[in-house]
Write an enzyme that holds these catalytic residues in place. Structure first.
Site, PDB file in Angstrom:
ATOM      1  N   GLU A 115       0.681  -1.383   0.135  1.00 41.18           N
ATOM      2  CA  GLU A 115       0.061   0.131   0.008  1.00 41.18           C
ATOM      3  C   GLU A 115       0.727   1.377  -0.116  1.00 41.18           C
ATOM      4  OE1 GLU A 115      -2.998   0.088  -0.265  1.00 41.18           O
ATOM      5  OE2 GLU A 115      -3.760  -1.860   0.612  1.00 41.18           O
ATOM      6  N   HIS A 138      -3.373   1.696   8.489  1.00 43.58           N
ATOM      7  CA  HIS A 138      -4.509   0.972   8.130  1.00 43.58           C
ATOM      8  C   HIS A 138      -4.614  -0.321   8.747  1.00 43.58           C
ATOM      9  CE1 HIS A 138      -6.917  -1.618   5.504  1.00 43.58           C
ATOM     10  NE2 HIS A 138      -5.861  -2.406   5.061  1.00 43.58           N
ATOM     11  N   HIS A 210     -13.159  -4.503   3.815  1.00 37.87           N
ATOM     12  CA  HIS A 210     -11.690  -4.677   4.094  1.00 37.87           C
ATOM     13  C   HIS A 210     -11.304  -4.047   5.267  1.00 37.87           C
ATOM     14  CE1 HIS A 210      -7.516  -3.921   2.035  1.00 37.87           C
ATOM     15  NE2 HIS A 210      -7.477  -4.125   3.160  1.00 37.87           N
TER      16      HIS A 210
HETATM   17  O1  2HA Z   1      -0.918  -5.160   3.949  1.00 34.81           O
HETATM   18  O2  2HA Z   1      -4.127  -5.119   4.726  1.00 34.81           O
HETATM   19  O3  2HA Z   1      -4.569  -3.645   2.372  1.00 34.81           O
HETATM   20  C1  2HA Z   1      -2.103  -5.872   3.828  1.00 34.81           C
HETATM   21  C2  2HA Z   1      -3.194  -5.073   3.769  1.00 34.81           C
HETATM   22  C3  2HA Z   1      -3.561  -4.616   2.593  1.00 34.81           C
HETATM   23 ZN    ZN Z   2      -5.765  -4.165   4.519  1.00 35.50          ZN
END
Ligand code: 2HA
Ligand code: ZN
Length: 270
Positions: A115, A138, A210
């Site tokens: 990412e 994230h 996600h």
């Molecule tokens: O790095 O979460 O979105 C793994 C993830 C990709």
């Molecule tokens: Zn992810």
């Protein structure tokens, strides 16, 4: 760099947050990634150290990030191991003086998160609009991702108001509310660009089916934001599981938080 205390403090905070992500069950397999702009923690000399990795061309020129240095977690790395060994599972990268490529400069030649181009374009965008952002975090919180499986909650206003209304802290910590990005393939610039659109108005974005992405000044603060949103989601889901609809704080109680906690500045932007 080995003796840089400011950098060591930043890395310790990243390791601390990585351990929380794992303990919370938000970081199965190699889920999640972290990037932190550490440029200000480095001396002029440290910023110029020789690269240890190849030059990797970026998809777009990053005008705002020329010469900036980031700690980034590595691709395929597990958060539970980032917590234990941040330098075995992440690295410092430097954006070139023209903003057209990056290279690993320290400490091990770890390949950055898939990412990375999307994280960098978010840092670049937030800097361009003057937002004080050093961190993109994230992760995959079970309860918040669960909500994105319902059409009802794939609406920024609806999910923001529901989460805010579960506990007062939620509005206080996420005054700009949450943005929603419909499903996109992970790691793509399409996902990055859709996220950037939402970051114009929010600090936190939910990716359908996600995960969650939070931006801010400090990695611990970003964790706290997601943790508080998760608490709201748990209260909502727990009430539903107990067989009743949670009442939620009324609009007036939510609006009274604005002057009480000085949130006006977030609503007078633009
Ligand atoms: O790095 O979460 O979105 C793994 C993830 C990709
Ligand atoms: Zn992810």
């Amino acid at each position: 760099m080995d003796n840089n205390k400011l950098l060591a403090q930043e890395i310790a905070k990243i390791a601390e947050v990585a351990s929380y992500l794992w303990q919370r069950g938000w970081a199965e397999y190699n889920g999640g990634n972290i990037s932190v702009n550490v440029t200000e923690s480095l001396s002029e000399e440290e910023r110029k150290v020789e690269a240890i990795g190849d030059k990797v061309t970026l998809p777009t020129i990053l005008e705002e990030l020329k010469g900036s240095i980031f700690y980034v977690t590595g691709t395929g790395k597990r958060m539970r191991y980032v917590a234990q060994s941040p330098w075995e599972n992440g690295a410092l990268i430097r954006i070139s003086e023209c903003g057209d490529y990056f290279e690993v400069i320290y400490k091990n030649c770890i390949k950055p998160t898939s990412e990375l181009p999307s994280h960098l374009s978010m840092h670049n965008y937030l800097k361009s609009i003057g937002r004080d952002c050093k961190v993109v975090l994230h992760t995959h919180p079970t309860d918040l991702v669960a909500l994105t499986h319902s059409k009802q909650w794939l609406d920024s206003e609806a999910i923001t108001n529901m989460l805010w209304s579960m506990i007062p802290e939620c509005r206080i910590i996420t005054p700009r509310g949450v943005g929603i990005v419909p499903y996109q393939i992970p790691g793509t610039m399409a996902l990055a660009n859709a996220t950037i659109e939402q970051l114009a108005k929010h600090d936190v974005v939910f990716w359908e089916k996600h995960g969650i992405l939070a931006t801010g000044r400090d990695v611990v603060d970003c964790f706290d934001v997601i943790d508080t949103l998760s608490k709201s989601a748990q209260i909502y889901i727990n009430a539903k599981m107990a067989g009743f609809e949670p009442e939620g704080m009324c609009k007036k109680d939510l609006d009274d938080l604005v002057p009480a906690f000085g949130l006006e500045k977030y609503y007078n932007e633009n």
